[in-house]
Design a protein around this motif. Sequence first.
Motif, short mmCIF file in Angstrom:
data_model
loop_
_atom_site.label_atom_id
_atom_site.label_comp_id
_atom_site.label_asym_id
_atom_site.label_seq_id
_atom_site.Cartn_x
_atom_site.Cartn_y
_atom_site.Cartn_z
N HIS A 166 -72.18 15.76 -0.53
CA HIS A 166 -72.27 15.39 -1.94
C HIS A 166 -72.63 16.59 -2.82
O HIS A 166 -72.49 16.52 -4.04
N LEU A 167 -73.11 17.69 -2.20
CA LEU A 167 -73.42 18.92 -2.93
C LEU A 167 -72.42 20.02 -2.60
O LEU A 167 -72.75 21.21 -2.63
N PHE A 168 -71.19 19.60 -2.29
CA PHE A 168 -70.19 20.58 -1.87
C PHE A 168 -69.99 21.68 -2.92
O PHE A 168 -70.00 22.88 -2.60
N LEU A 169 -69.80 21.29 -4.17
CA LEU A 169 -69.52 22.28 -5.21
C LEU A 169 -70.69 23.24 -5.39
O LEU A 169 -70.49 24.46 -5.53
N GLU A 170 -71.92 22.72 -5.37
CA GLU A 170 -73.10 23.57 -5.56
C GLU A 170 -73.25 24.55 -4.39
O GLU A 170 -73.46 25.76 -4.61
N MET A 171 -73.15 24.04 -3.17
CA MET A 171 -73.34 24.90 -1.99
C MET A 171 -72.23 25.94 -1.87
O MET A 171 -72.47 27.13 -1.70
N ALA A 172 -70.99 25.46 -1.98
CA ALA A 172 -69.85 26.37 -1.83
C ALA A 172 -69.77 27.35 -3.00
O ALA A 172 -69.43 28.52 -2.82
N GLY A 173 -70.09 26.87 -4.21
CA GLY A 173 -70.06 27.76 -5.37
C GLY A 173 -71.10 28.87 -5.27
O GLY A 173 -70.81 30.03 -5.54
N LEU A 174 -72.32 28.50 -4.87
CA LEU A 174 -73.36 29.51 -4.72
C LEU A 174 -73.03 30.49 -3.60
O LEU A 174 -73.27 31.69 -3.71
N GLY A 175 -72.45 29.95 -2.52
CA GLY A 175 -72.04 30.83 -1.42
C GLY A 175 -70.98 31.82 -1.86
O GLY A 175 -71.04 33.00 -1.53
N ASN A 176 -70.00 31.35 -2.62
CA ASN A 176 -68.95 32.24 -3.08
C ASN A 176 -69.45 33.21 -4.14
O ASN A 176 -68.94 34.33 -4.27
N PHE A 177 -70.45 32.80 -4.92
CA PHE A 177 -71.08 33.71 -5.88
C PHE A 177 -71.70 34.90 -5.15
O PHE A 177 -71.51 36.07 -5.53
N ALA A 178 -72.44 34.61 -4.08
CA ALA A 178 -73.06 35.68 -3.28
C ALA A 178 -72.00 36.55 -2.63
O ALA A 178 -72.11 37.79 -2.59
N LYS A 179 -70.94 35.94 -2.12
CA LYS A 179 -69.87 36.71 -1.47
C LYS A 179 -69.10 37.56 -2.48
O LYS A 179 -68.64 38.65 -2.16
N GLY A 180 -68.98 37.08 -3.72
CA GLY A 180 -68.32 37.88 -4.75
C GLY A 180 -69.10 39.15 -5.06
O GLY A 180 -68.52 40.23 -5.19
N MET A 181 -70.42 39.02 -5.16
CA MET A 181 -71.25 40.22 -5.37
C MET A 181 -71.15 41.15 -4.17
O MET A 181 -71.11 42.38 -4.33
N ALA A 182 -71.11 40.57 -2.97
CA ALA A 182 -71.03 41.38 -1.75
C ALA A 182 -69.72 42.18 -1.71
O ALA A 182 -69.71 43.35 -1.32
N VAL A 183 -68.62 41.55 -2.12
CA VAL A 183 -67.32 42.23 -2.08
C VAL A 183 -67.31 43.45 -3.00
O VAL A 183 -66.86 44.54 -2.61
N VAL A 184 -67.84 43.29 -4.21
CA VAL A 184 -67.87 44.41 -5.16
C VAL A 184 -68.76 45.53 -4.64
O VAL A 184 -68.39 46.72 -4.68
N ALA A 185 -69.95 45.18 -4.15
CA ALA A 185 -70.87 46.21 -3.65
C ALA A 185 -70.29 46.95 -2.45
O ALA A 185 -70.42 48.17 -2.34
N ALA A 186 -69.63 46.22 -1.55
CA ALA A 186 -69.06 46.86 -0.36
C ALA A 186 -67.92 47.80 -0.74
O ALA A 186 -67.82 48.92 -0.23
N ARG A 187 -67.06 47.38 -1.66
CA ARG A 187 -65.94 48.23 -2.07
C ARG A 187 -66.42 49.43 -2.88
O ARG A 187 -65.87 50.53 -2.74
N ALA A 188 -67.41 49.22 -3.72
CA ALA A 188 -67.89 50.31 -4.58
C ALA A 188 -68.58 51.41 -3.78
O ALA A 188 -68.54 52.58 -4.16
N THR A 189 -69.22 51.04 -2.68
CA THR A 189 -69.94 52.03 -1.88
C THR A 189 -69.07 52.67 -0.80
O THR A 189 -69.50 53.59 -0.12
N ARG A 190 -67.84 52.19 -0.66
CA ARG A 190 -66.98 52.71 0.40
C ARG A 190 -66.62 54.18 0.17
O ARG A 190 -66.61 54.98 1.10
N LEU A 191 -66.32 54.53 -1.09
CA LEU A 191 -65.88 55.90 -1.38
C LEU A 191 -66.97 56.94 -1.12
O LEU A 191 -66.71 57.93 -0.43
N PRO A 192 -68.21 56.77 -1.64
CA PRO A 192 -69.23 57.79 -1.33
C PRO A 192 -69.56 57.89 0.15
O PRO A 192 -69.90 58.98 0.64
N ILE A 193 -69.43 56.79 0.88
CA ILE A 193 -69.70 56.83 2.32
C ILE A 193 -68.61 57.61 3.05
O ILE A 193 -68.89 58.48 3.88
#
Length: 421
Positions: A166-193
């Motif tokens: 019954h909390l599918f949207l809240e759980m999945a939305g928050l999970g995807n919010f965290a994964k969206g931040m993770a994707v940007v941070a991982a891609r942005a740090t790839r070049l200096p590494i």
Amino acid sequence: MQKKELYDPPPPVPVYWIENSDSVSRHFQFEPDGQLSVKIIDDARPASRRMVESFQNKFFPSGYPYSVNEGYLRYTQFRALQHFCSATLSVLSTQSLLFAAGLRPTPAQATAVSWILKDGMQHVGKLICSNLGSRMDSEPKSWRLLADVLYDLGTGLEVLSPLCPHLFLEMAGLGNFAKGMAVVAARATRLPIYSSFAKEGNLSDLFAKGEAISTVFNVLGIGAGIQLASTVCSSTQGKLVVGPLLSLVHVYCVSEEMRATPVNTLNPQRTAIIVADFIKKGRISSPADLRYQEDLIFPGRLIEEAGNVKVGRDLHKVVKPSELHQIKEVFPEERFILNRGTKWTDMILERNATGEDALRGWLVAAYAADIEKSFHKHNEEVLEEAYERMNNVFSPFLSELQAKGWHTDRFLDGNGCRFAS
């Protein structure tokens, strides 16, 4: 009257040569269109060696190991395992999301809208994280580690979603919010590494071979995830056992990757460690020597041997307006301001200050703390003596620093406050 016979010019003689190198004979020839073709005409290498060299050519930069900096092999090993775990977790989380969405007692149209909103939260996370790019330049290792922690957190929320459909949207939305931040941070740090490993300007080659390894182990991870999803992890209880174990291995691999990376740009933490080693031991650490001394979790910690320096605090919080001119006059020719407090020393850089300016200020602060500990003098006398010591050692100090491979043209303070003179 006899007709004059026309003769076609003879065809050009092909240009070719044969090279013998390391038990391999290669035939090189220029084609009529100017392309160079290469054929192996004799290969006396053992089959096992041919397989190893073929693998190395496909997945490692040309000229390896001489074309990369120290630590690249260890980085690559843990990166491969990290991608394997990440892909496996992704399969398990996707299965959980589909299961949770199917359990909801809502029409198919409402479920589709919820799924779209869930994906939209990932874009929101990307937009928020994109504003932190300068901080990622300063501490790419810490942000890369944080990115994978966020990714695992988001995946964990998705895995748990069947427990509360019954909390599918809240759980999945928050999970995807965290994964969206993770994707940007991982891609942005790839070049200096990747840049820290590029020894011969071969950044594109490093990037391409790194992506090749990632692709292979992502595919293997997806296969393992499908196998687990149909056996051990077919139930939510199984996922709750396997998921945390995969996440622990995933985060451990990322931390080992980052510890193996010899980043050679100056930021507050690396500058403090360099100065502390120089003051305490009289030596300068190379990027490869210093990599295991970096704190990936608390990069902003103060180092006593380096003068407990804080960089980039707001100017109005460090200096009163009435005292600004007086403090600036202590070192009128320098591009930094030092304000010594009881617990730490604040350093604020001028807008166009370089890594060399930051090093000069840091050395002054470190020498001042050392003098004050040994001799009880007034603050002005301490700074004057510390400044004199810094000037005496700075030229050889800087030369050796650059010889060790450090880039001193910039100082990455993570979007800290700077002043304009």
